[in-house]
Design a protein around this motif. Structure first.
Motif, PDB file in Angstrom:
ATOM      1  N   ILE A   1      19.268 -37.589  19.496  1.00 46.29           N
ATOM      2  CA  ILE A   1      20.309 -38.570  19.185  1.00 46.29           C
ATOM      3  C   ILE A   1      20.836 -38.350  17.774  1.00 46.29           C
ATOM      4  CG2 ILE A   1      19.394 -40.310  20.749  1.00 46.29           C
ATOM      5  CD1 ILE A   1      18.209 -41.688  18.221  1.00 46.29           C
ATOM      6  N   LEU A   2      20.022 -37.731  16.931  1.00 45.56           N
ATOM      7  CA  LEU A   2      20.395 -37.540  15.529  1.00 45.56           C
ATOM      8  C   LEU A   2      19.475 -36.488  14.925  1.00 45.56           C
ATOM      9  CD1 LEU A   2      22.462 -39.016  13.593  1.00 45.56           C
ATOM     10  CD2 LEU A   2      20.495 -40.258  12.699  1.00 45.56           C
ATOM     11  N   ARG A   3      19.988 -35.794  13.936  1.00 44.66           N
ATOM     12  CA  ARG A   3      19.146 -34.913  13.131  1.00 44.66           C
ATOM     13  C   ARG A   3      19.263 -35.340  11.677  1.00 44.66           C
ATOM     14  NH1 ARG A   3      20.872 -30.432  16.797  1.00 44.66           N
ATOM     15  NH2 ARG A   3      19.002 -29.816  17.936  1.00 44.66           N
TER      16      ARG A   3
ATOM     17  N   GLY B   1      16.774 -25.611   3.293  1.00 45.70           N
ATOM     18  CA  GLY B   1      16.638 -26.966   3.811  1.00 45.70           C
ATOM     19  C   GLY B   1      15.746 -27.043   5.024  1.00 45.70           C
ATOM     20  N   TYR B   2      15.464 -28.286   5.415  1.00 46.73           N
ATOM     21  CA  TYR B   2      14.665 -28.554   6.614  1.00 46.73           C
ATOM     22  C   TYR B   2      15.355 -29.646   7.410  1.00 46.73           C
ATOM     23  CZ  TYR B   2      10.724 -29.544   9.677  1.00 46.73           C
ATOM     24  OH  TYR B   2       9.922 -29.719  10.793  1.00 46.73           O
ATOM     25  N   THR B   3      15.467 -29.442   8.709  1.00 45.81           N
ATOM     26  CA  THR B   3      16.139 -30.397   9.589  1.00 45.81           C
ATOM     27  C   THR B   3      15.158 -30.906  10.628  1.00 45.81           C
ATOM     28  OG1 THR B   3      18.232 -29.205   9.329  1.00 45.81           O
ATOM     29  CG2 THR B   3      18.066 -30.764  11.155  1.00 45.81           C
ATOM     30  N   ARG B   4      15.063 -32.219  10.721  1.00 49.88           N
ATOM     31  CA  ARG B   4      14.177 -32.883  11.671  1.00 49.88           C
ATOM     32  C   ARG B   4      15.010 -33.515  12.775  1.00 49.88           C
ATOM     33  NH1 ARG B   4       8.856 -32.969  13.356  1.00 49.88           N
ATOM     34  NH2 ARG B   4       8.270 -35.034  14.118  1.00 49.88           N
ATOM     35  N   SER B   5      14.675 -33.229  14.031  1.00 55.08           N
ATOM     36  CA  SER B   5      15.397 -33.784  15.168  1.00 55.08           C
ATOM     37  C   SER B   5      14.735 -35.080  15.622  1.00 55.08           C
ATOM     38  CB  SER B   5      15.411 -32.782  16.326  1.00 55.08           C
ATOM     39  OG  SER B   5      16.035 -31.572  15.943  1.00 55.08           O
ATOM     40  N   LEU B   6      15.560 -36.097  15.885  1.00 54.04           N
ATOM     41  CA  LEU B   6      15.069 -37.409  16.313  1.00 54.04           C
ATOM     42  C   LEU B   6      15.502 -37.659  17.751  1.00 54.04           C
ATOM     43  CD1 LEU B   6      15.976 -39.487  13.119  1.00 54.04           C
ATOM     44  CD2 LEU B   6      13.861 -38.251  13.611  1.00 54.04           C
ATOM     45  N   TYR B   7      14.558 -38.107  18.574  1.00 51.99           N
ATOM     46  CA  TYR B   7      14.813 -38.256  20.000  1.00 51.99           C
ATOM     47  C   TYR B   7      14.474 -39.658  20.485  1.00 51.99           C
ATOM     48  CZ  TYR B   7      14.897 -33.148  20.161  1.00 51.99           C
ATOM     49  OH  TYR B   7      15.196 -31.831  19.949  1.00 51.99           O
TER      50      TYR B   7
ATOM     51  N   ILE C   1      24.289 -22.635 -14.711  1.00 52.98           N
ATOM     52  CA  ILE C   1      23.468 -22.905 -13.530  1.00 52.98           C
ATOM     53  C   ILE C   1      23.083 -24.378 -13.479  1.00 52.98           C
ATOM     54  CG2 ILE C   1      21.351 -22.336 -12.288  1.00 52.98           C
ATOM     55  CD1 ILE C   1      23.386 -20.084 -12.375  1.00 52.98           C
ATOM     56  N   GLY C   2      23.215 -24.988 -12.299  1.00 52.15           N
ATOM     57  CA  GLY C   2      22.805 -26.372 -12.080  1.00 52.15           C
ATOM     58  C   GLY C   2      22.043 -26.491 -10.771  1.00 52.15           C
ATOM     59  N   PHE C   3      21.717 -27.714 -10.381  1.00 52.91           N
ATOM     60  CA  PHE C   3      20.913 -27.946  -9.187  1.00 52.91           C
ATOM     61  C   PHE C   3      21.460 -29.133  -8.409  1.00 52.91           C
ATOM     62  CE2 PHE C   3      18.308 -26.024 -12.464  1.00 52.91           C
ATOM     63  CZ  PHE C   3      17.737 -24.947 -11.790  1.00 52.91           C
ATOM     64  N   TRP C   4      21.107 -29.199  -7.134  1.00 53.47           N
ATOM     65  CA  TRP C   4      21.520 -30.338  -6.331  1.00 53.47           C
ATOM     66  C   TRP C   4      20.529 -30.610  -5.211  1.00 53.47           C
ATOM     67  CZ3 TRP C   4      22.787 -29.254  -1.170  1.00 53.47           C
ATOM     68  CH2 TRP C   4      23.108 -27.920  -0.873  1.00 53.47           C
ATOM     69  N   PHE C   5      20.544 -31.853  -4.777  1.00 57.38           N
ATOM     70  CA  PHE C   5      19.710 -32.306  -3.662  1.00 57.38           C
ATOM     71  C   PHE C   5      20.588 -33.089  -2.706  1.00 57.38           C
ATOM     72  CE2 PHE C   5      17.353 -35.738  -1.624  1.00 57.38           C
ATOM     73  CZ  PHE C   5      16.355 -35.033  -0.968  1.00 57.38           C
ATOM     74  N   GLU C   6      20.372 -32.902  -1.404  1.00 58.44           N
ATOM     75  CA  GLU C   6      21.252 -33.508  -0.414  1.00 58.44           C
ATOM     76  C   GLU C   6      20.443 -34.018   0.775  1.00 58.44           C
ATOM     77  OE1 GLU C   6      25.362 -31.771   0.869  1.00 58.44           O
ATOM     78  OE2 GLU C   6      23.824 -30.824   2.130  1.00 58.44           O
ATOM     79  N   ALA C   7      20.860 -35.156   1.316  1.00 58.20           N
ATOM     80  CA  ALA C   7      20.298 -35.696   2.558  1.00 58.20           C
ATOM     81  C   ALA C   7      21.459 -35.984   3.504  1.00 58.20           C
ATOM     82  CB  ALA C   7      19.505 -36.965   2.291  1.00 58.20           C
ATOM     83  N   LEU C   8      21.367 -35.450   4.726  1.00 57.26           N
ATOM     84  CA  LEU C   8      22.455 -35.567   5.692  1.00 57.26           C
ATOM     85  C   LEU C   8      21.947 -36.113   7.019  1.00 57.26           C
ATOM     86  CD1 LEU C   8      24.332 -32.147   5.286  1.00 57.26           C
ATOM     87  CD2 LEU C   8      24.974 -34.341   4.285  1.00 57.26           C
ATOM     88  N   ALA C   9      22.812 -36.854   7.692  1.00 60.45           N
ATOM     89  CA  ALA C   9      22.602 -37.223   9.094  1.00 60.45           C
ATOM     90  C   ALA C   9      23.553 -36.366   9.916  1.00 60.45           C
ATOM     91  CB  ALA C   9      22.881 -38.705   9.310  1.00 60.45           C
ATOM     92  N   GLU C  10      23.025 -35.690  10.947  1.00 59.42           N
ATOM     93  CA  GLU C  10      23.814 -34.740  11.724  1.00 59.42           C
ATOM     94  C   GLU C  10      23.835 -35.141  13.197  1.00 59.42           C
ATOM     95  OE1 GLU C  10      22.399 -30.938   8.944  1.00 59.42           O
ATOM     96  OE2 GLU C  10      21.923 -30.980  11.085  1.00 59.42           O
ATOM     97  N   ARG C  11      24.947 -34.858  13.845  1.00 64.50           N
ATOM     98  CA  ARG C  11      25.072 -35.167  15.271  1.00 64.50           C
ATOM     99  C   ARG C  11      25.789 -34.026  15.979  1.00 64.50           C
ATOM    100  NH1 ARG C  11      25.189 -39.896  18.572  1.00 64.50           N
ATOM    101  NH2 ARG C  11      25.097 -39.082  20.699  1.00 64.50           N
ATOM    102  N   HIS C  12      25.178 -33.560  17.072  1.00 64.48           N
ATOM    103  CA  HIS C  12      25.809 -32.511  17.883  1.00 64.48           C
ATOM    104  C   HIS C  12      26.825 -33.159  18.813  1.00 64.48           C
ATOM    105  CE1 HIS C  12      25.935 -29.718  21.435  1.00 64.48           C
ATOM    106  NE2 HIS C  12      26.221 -28.900  20.450  1.00 64.48           N
TER     107      HIS C  12
ATOM    108  N   LYS D   1      28.998 -27.983  22.613  1.00 65.57           N
ATOM    109  CA  LYS D   1      29.110 -26.522  22.541  1.00 65.57           C
ATOM    110  C   LYS D   1      28.922 -25.972  21.125  1.00 65.57           C
ATOM    111  CE  LYS D   1      32.118 -26.304  26.583  1.00 65.57           C
ATOM    112  NZ  LYS D   1      33.418 -25.873  27.150  1.00 65.57           N
ATOM    113  N   GLY D   2      27.893 -26.435  20.459  1.00 68.66           N
ATOM    114  CA  GLY D   2      27.567 -25.925  19.131  1.00 68.66           C
ATOM    115  C   GLY D   2      28.330 -26.548  17.995  1.00 68.66           C
ATOM    116  N   ILE D   3      29.224 -27.496  18.272  1.00 69.90           N
ATOM    117  CA  ILE D   3      29.994 -28.171  17.224  1.00 69.90           C
ATOM    118  C   ILE D   3      29.240 -29.429  16.785  1.00 69.90           C
ATOM    119  CG2 ILE D   3      32.159 -29.309  16.638  1.00 69.90           C
ATOM    120  CD1 ILE D   3      33.518 -27.547  18.729  1.00 69.90           C
ATOM    121  N   GLU D   4      28.997 -29.535  15.483  1.00 66.39           N
ATOM    122  CA  GLU D   4      28.256 -30.662  14.935  1.00 66.39           C
ATOM    123  C   GLU D   4      29.027 -31.277  13.767  1.00 66.39           C
ATOM    124  OE1 GLU D   4      23.711 -29.448  14.920  1.00 66.39           O
ATOM    125  OE2 GLU D   4      24.992 -27.723  14.468  1.00 66.39           O
ATOM    126  N   VAL D   5      28.761 -32.552  13.527  1.00 66.62           N
ATOM    127  CA  VAL D   5      29.299 -33.227  12.347  1.00 66.62           C
ATOM    128  C   VAL D   5      28.118 -33.719  11.516  1.00 66.62           C
ATOM    129  CG1 VAL D   5      31.486 -33.892  13.376  1.00 66.62           C
ATOM    130  CG2 VAL D   5      29.506 -35.423  13.595  1.00 66.62           C
TER     131      VAL D   5
END
Length: 371
Positions: free
Chosen positions: A125-127, A356-362, A166-177, A180-184
């Motif tokens: 349902i979400l990543r 990065g690391y992506t966790r799938s939620l079901y 040089i700088g650094f960044w950290f990001e947290a995203l919610a992803e949805r398929h 056909k391979g298209i995600e937001v």
């Protein structure tokens, strides 16, 4: 010494006991699978409904390994299917999906099981993705300004005086398929970016260094296309590497901007006073901006079920508007006349690399048309 000896004995006894229990559970599962092959479906169901049976105690007590648990729930799903108990078959299949999030059926599985699977949504349902990266600032000058400067300014040159930005960044995203391979994806990013400027004043032996560092809170919105998203290899397994490309935009909110290690050298040396370091207090930088984003990367399936991902990515961020507030360019006399530096009109762009690391939620659930 006696305490250690007793502890060791108890440990080995418990280990032996678990080994014995595990072996018994493996036998009970093998017996249930044999009963299925022999067509004794009622025996399997009766064994499962009997809470005192070894099979049920192993399944409910967490003694089965994950692989054995998957086999057990799949076996029960098929047994209930062939007994025409659709409700219980669906209940067992949901438990199977909780143990194996995107369970892949094999060619040997019956058609009835394929039909049952089609009734359920097995995709996440979400990543949720977290990323950390390093960025290199690439200022793009719109218009030059100076006080006593001779020659062009030098941005982010490597050397004794200036650095690479040089700088650094950290990001947290919610992803949805979507399809056909298209995600937001959308979320929040905290970025530290910096650029360093070196310039010559009047004569080449009198110069300055100005380092500008900014802290931004960014809100990206991305569209990604992944290759191999639903494709399988010749053995019927999902492909483990998913290359992708993405585009998007970001609303950037300035939190803090300041000068760091800004000084004039040669002739009479001059160091910027502490009270002149803050660019946000004097409103010398834009409070917000908009960026367009593009990049490419690859995700690698990880974990036993291979539903989570490790990823690597290269990204380019291009700011659309002036990083500097032109109305307040000259307000800081310590910088303009003490150091001899005036900020150019520029866009603050970055090239970054991240992992990065992506966790799938079901949440296993039936499709609407089957409810």
């Amino acid at each position: 010494m006696k305490k250690h000896l007793i502890t060791c004995c108890l440990f080995f006894i418990s280990l032996w006991g678990f080994s014995q229990t595990s072996s018994q559970c493996a036998r009970s599962l093998a017996q249930a699978e044999l009963a299925f092959e022999q067509g004794r479906l009622s025996d399997i169901i009766n064994t499962y409904t009997d809470e005192a049976s070894g099979f049920t105690r192993c399944l409910n007590g967490g003694v089965f390994s994950v692989e054995e648990e998957i086999r057990a729930y799949k076996l029960l799903t098929k047994a209930y299917l062939f007994q025409d108990d659709e409700a219980m078959a669906e209940e067992m299949f949901v438990k199977l999906l909780k143990a194996d999030k995107e369970h892949q059926l094999s060619p040997e599985d019956p058609a009835e099981l394929y039909l049952l699977k089609d009734k359920f949504k097995t995709e996440p349902i979400l990543r949720v993705a977290v990323r950390v990266g390093a960025n290199k600032s690439l200022p793009s000058v719109i218009q030059n300004f100076n006080t006593f400067q001779v020659g062009d300014k030098r941005y982010n040159e490597s050397g004794a005086e200036t650095g690479l930005g040089i700088g650094f960044w950290f990001e947290a995203l919610a992803e949805r398929h979507l399809t056909k391979g298209i995600e937001v994806a959308t979320g929040i990013q905290y970025r530290i970016a910096s650029y360093e400027v070196e310039g010559d004043l009047i004569e080449n032996d009198l110069n300055y260094v100005a380092k500008n560092t900014s802290n931004m809170l960014r809100f990206p919105l991305l569209v990604r296309y992944s290759l191999n998203y639903d494709k399988k290899d010749k053995d019927g397994n999902r492909k483990k590497i998913l290359p992708y490309v993405f585009i998007g935009g970001s609303y950037d909110l300035m939190l803090k901007a300041k000068y760091v290690d800004t000084r004039r050298t040669g002739g009479t040396a001059y160091t910027l006073p502490d009270e002149s370091e803050d660019l946000t207090a004097s409103d010398q930088v834009a409070k917000s901006n908009i960026s367009i984003i593009g990049g490419l990367g690859a995700r690698f399936r990880v974990g036993r079920s291979e539903v989570d991902f490790f990823s690597m990515e290269v990204r380019y961020d291009n700011s659309l508007f002036n990083y500097i507030n032109p109305d307040n360019r000259w307000v800081n006399e310590d910088v303009n006349f003490g150091i001899g530096h005036v900020e150019d009109d520029l866009t603050l762009n970055t090239l970054s690399f991240s992992v990065g690391y992506t966790r799938s939620l079901y949440i296993p659930r039936k499709r609407k048309q089957y409810r």
